[in-house]
Design an enzyme around this catalytic site. Structure first.
Site, PDB file in Angstrom:
ATOM      1  N   MET A 116       0.804  -1.222   0.000  1.00 16.28           N
ATOM      2  CA  MET A 116       0.000   0.000   0.000  1.00 16.28           C
ATOM      3  C   MET A 116       0.834   1.268   0.000  1.00 16.28           C
ATOM      4  O   MET A 116       0.397   2.289  -0.491  1.00 16.28           O
ATOM      5  CB  MET A 116      -0.896   0.045   1.258  1.00 16.28           C
ATOM      6  CG  MET A 116      -2.173  -0.749   1.151  1.00 16.28           C
ATOM      7  SD  MET A 116      -3.151  -0.534   2.644  1.00 16.28           S
ATOM      8  CE  MET A 116      -3.478   1.232   2.579  1.00 16.28           C
ATOM      9  N   ALA A 117       2.038   1.204   0.595  1.00 16.98           N
ATOM     10  CA  ALA A 117       2.782   2.446   0.818  1.00 16.98           C
ATOM     11  C   ALA A 117       4.281   2.213   0.686  1.00 16.98           C
ATOM     12  O   ALA A 117       4.767   1.085   0.770  1.00 16.98           O
ATOM     13  CB  ALA A 117       2.461   2.998   2.202  1.00 16.98           C
TER      14      ALA A 117
ATOM     15  N   VAL B 178       7.896   3.466   2.454  1.00 17.31           N
ATOM     16  CA  VAL B 178       8.344   4.023   3.732  1.00 17.31           C
ATOM     17  C   VAL B 178       9.765   4.575   3.566  1.00 17.31           C
ATOM     18  O   VAL B 178      10.647   3.884   3.060  1.00 17.31           O
ATOM     19  CB  VAL B 178       8.303   2.967   4.857  1.00 17.31           C
ATOM     20  CG1 VAL B 178       8.682   3.607   6.189  1.00 17.31           C
ATOM     21  CG2 VAL B 178       6.923   2.342   4.956  1.00 17.31           C
TER      22      VAL B 178
ATOM     23  N   LYS C 165       5.642   7.225   5.928  1.00 15.81           N
ATOM     24  CA  LYS C 165       4.908   6.245   5.116  1.00 15.81           C
ATOM     25  C   LYS C 165       4.047   7.033   4.143  1.00 15.81           C
ATOM     26  O   LYS C 165       3.183   7.814   4.561  1.00 15.81           O
ATOM     27  CB  LYS C 165       4.055   5.376   6.042  1.00 15.81           C
ATOM     28  CG  LYS C 165       3.426   4.162   5.395  1.00 15.81           C
ATOM     29  CD  LYS C 165       2.741   3.328   6.473  1.00 15.81           C
ATOM     30  CE  LYS C 165       2.384   1.951   5.969  1.00 15.81           C
ATOM     31  NZ  LYS C 165       1.844   1.108   7.052  1.00 15.81           N
TER      32      LYS C 165
ATOM     33  N   ASP D  33      -4.388  -7.643  12.067  1.00 20.58           N
ATOM     34  CA  ASP D  33      -3.299  -8.253  11.292  1.00 20.58           C
ATOM     35  C   ASP D  33      -2.078  -8.467  12.184  1.00 20.58           C
ATOM     36  O   ASP D  33      -0.957  -8.140  11.804  1.00 20.58           O
ATOM     37  CB  ASP D  33      -2.956  -7.372  10.085  1.00 20.58           C
ATOM     38  CG  ASP D  33      -2.142  -8.121   9.029  1.00 20.58           C
ATOM     39  OD1 ASP D  33      -2.182  -9.373   9.023  1.00 20.58           O
ATOM     40  OD2 ASP D  33      -1.473  -7.462   8.218  1.00 20.58           O
TER      41      ASP D  33
END
Length: 238
Positions: A1-2, A4, A19, A113
Site C-alpha cells: 500500500m505504501a 516508507v 509512510k 493483522d
C-alpha cells in the site's frame, strides 16, 4: 500500500519514518480510507509497545504518516534467525505485545493483522506493534467483503477466515499463534494454498507445544490453547 522512507525532522532534529501512500492508490477511495484509518487509529494511541505516530497529512494529494523510526528487526526475522525462542524470552516479548494490544483495544481499535512481521523488536529488546493498516475502529463502517477477510492467513482467526467481522478475540487468537511460533520456531498450520491454511485454522486442533518441547510449562500450553480456541467465546475476554 505504501512506501516508507527514512527522513529527518528538521524542526525537532530527529530521524523519523514517513509512510507515503503509493500514487495509484491515492485515487482509490477504499485504499485511501484504509490508509487514513491507519493514521487515525494509531494516532489516538500512545503506548511504549506501539509504534508512535507523530503526524499525518497530505501534500498535493500525496497522503503520508510520520512515525517513529524503530532500530532493530521484525519478530519474524528474529524467529527465522534463531528458531524456537527460549520460553523466558518469549514471555518477555508476549507481555509487551499484549500490553500494547490491550491499550489499542481500550480505544476500541482492533488491529486485525497481528503477526511477527508487524512486530518490531528494538535493539534493546523493546517490542512494538506496527502497521495498523487494516485496523478498524469497532464503531467504524465495514469497508468491503474483501476487507473483512484481510489479514495474514497463518495468523487468521477461524471466524475471520469465514468472513465474519474481527473482534478483540480475533486479535487474541492471532496473539496465541504468535506465541506458538515463538516457542516452536514455525507456524502451527502449513499448506500449499492459503485456503487450505484457513481451513486448518477452522478445523484442526492446534498442535501441542509441549510435544515439541516437553520442558515447557503446562501453564504456557494452557494459555496458547485458550487463546486459540476455535470458538471465540472460549478465548480470553481481553
Amino acid at each position: 500500500m505504501a512506501d516508507v522512507y527514512l527522513a529527518m525532522d528538521t524542526l525537532l532534529n530527529r530521524e523519523v519514518a514517513i509512510k507515503i501512500l503509493r500514487g495509484e492508490l491515492s485515487n482509490d477511495p477504499v485504499n485511501l480510507l484504509r490508509f487514513q484509518r491507519e493514521a487515525s487509529a494509531a494516532s489516538g494511541i500512545s503506548h511504549p509497545n506501539i509504534v508512535e505516530i507523530y503526524d499525518v497529512g497530505d501534500d498535493n494529494g500525496r497522503y503520508f504518516i510520520v512515525m517513529e523510526i524503530v532500530r532493530g528487526k521484525t519478530l519474524k526475522q528474529l524467529i527465522q534467525q534463531r528458531g524456537a525462542i527460549d520460553v523466558d524470552e518469549a514471555l518477555v516479548i508476549m507481555k509487551q505485545l499484549v500490553a500494547g494490544l490491550n491499550q489499542a483495544h481500550k480505544h476500541n481499535i482492533i488491529h486485525r493483522d497481528i503477526k511477527p512481521q508487524n512486530i518490531l523488536i528494538k535493539d534493546d529488546g523493546t517490542a512494538k506493534i506496527a502497521d495498523f493498516g487494516i485496523a478498524r475502529a469497532q464503531d467504524a463502517t465495514q469497508l468491503t467483503q474483501t476487507d473483512s477477510v484481510m489479514g495474514s492467513v497463518h495468523y487468521m482467526a477461524p471466524e475471520t477466515a469465514r468472513g465474519e467481522s474481527a473482534t478483540e478475540q480475533s486479535d487474541i487468537y492471532s496473539v496465541g499463534i504468535v506465541f506458538y511460533e515463538l516457542l516452536v520456531g514455525d507456524v502451527p498450520y502449513n499448506a500449499e494454498a492459503a485456503v487450505q491454511v484457513a481451513l486448518k485454522h477452522m478445523r484442526d486442533e492446534i498442535p501441542s507445544v509441549r510435544a515439541f518441547n516437553p520442558s515447557l510449562p503446562q501453564s504456557v500450553e494452557n494459555i496458547i490453547t485458550k487463546a486459540t480456541a476455535k470458538n471465540k467465546f472460549f478465548r480470553y475476554k481481553n
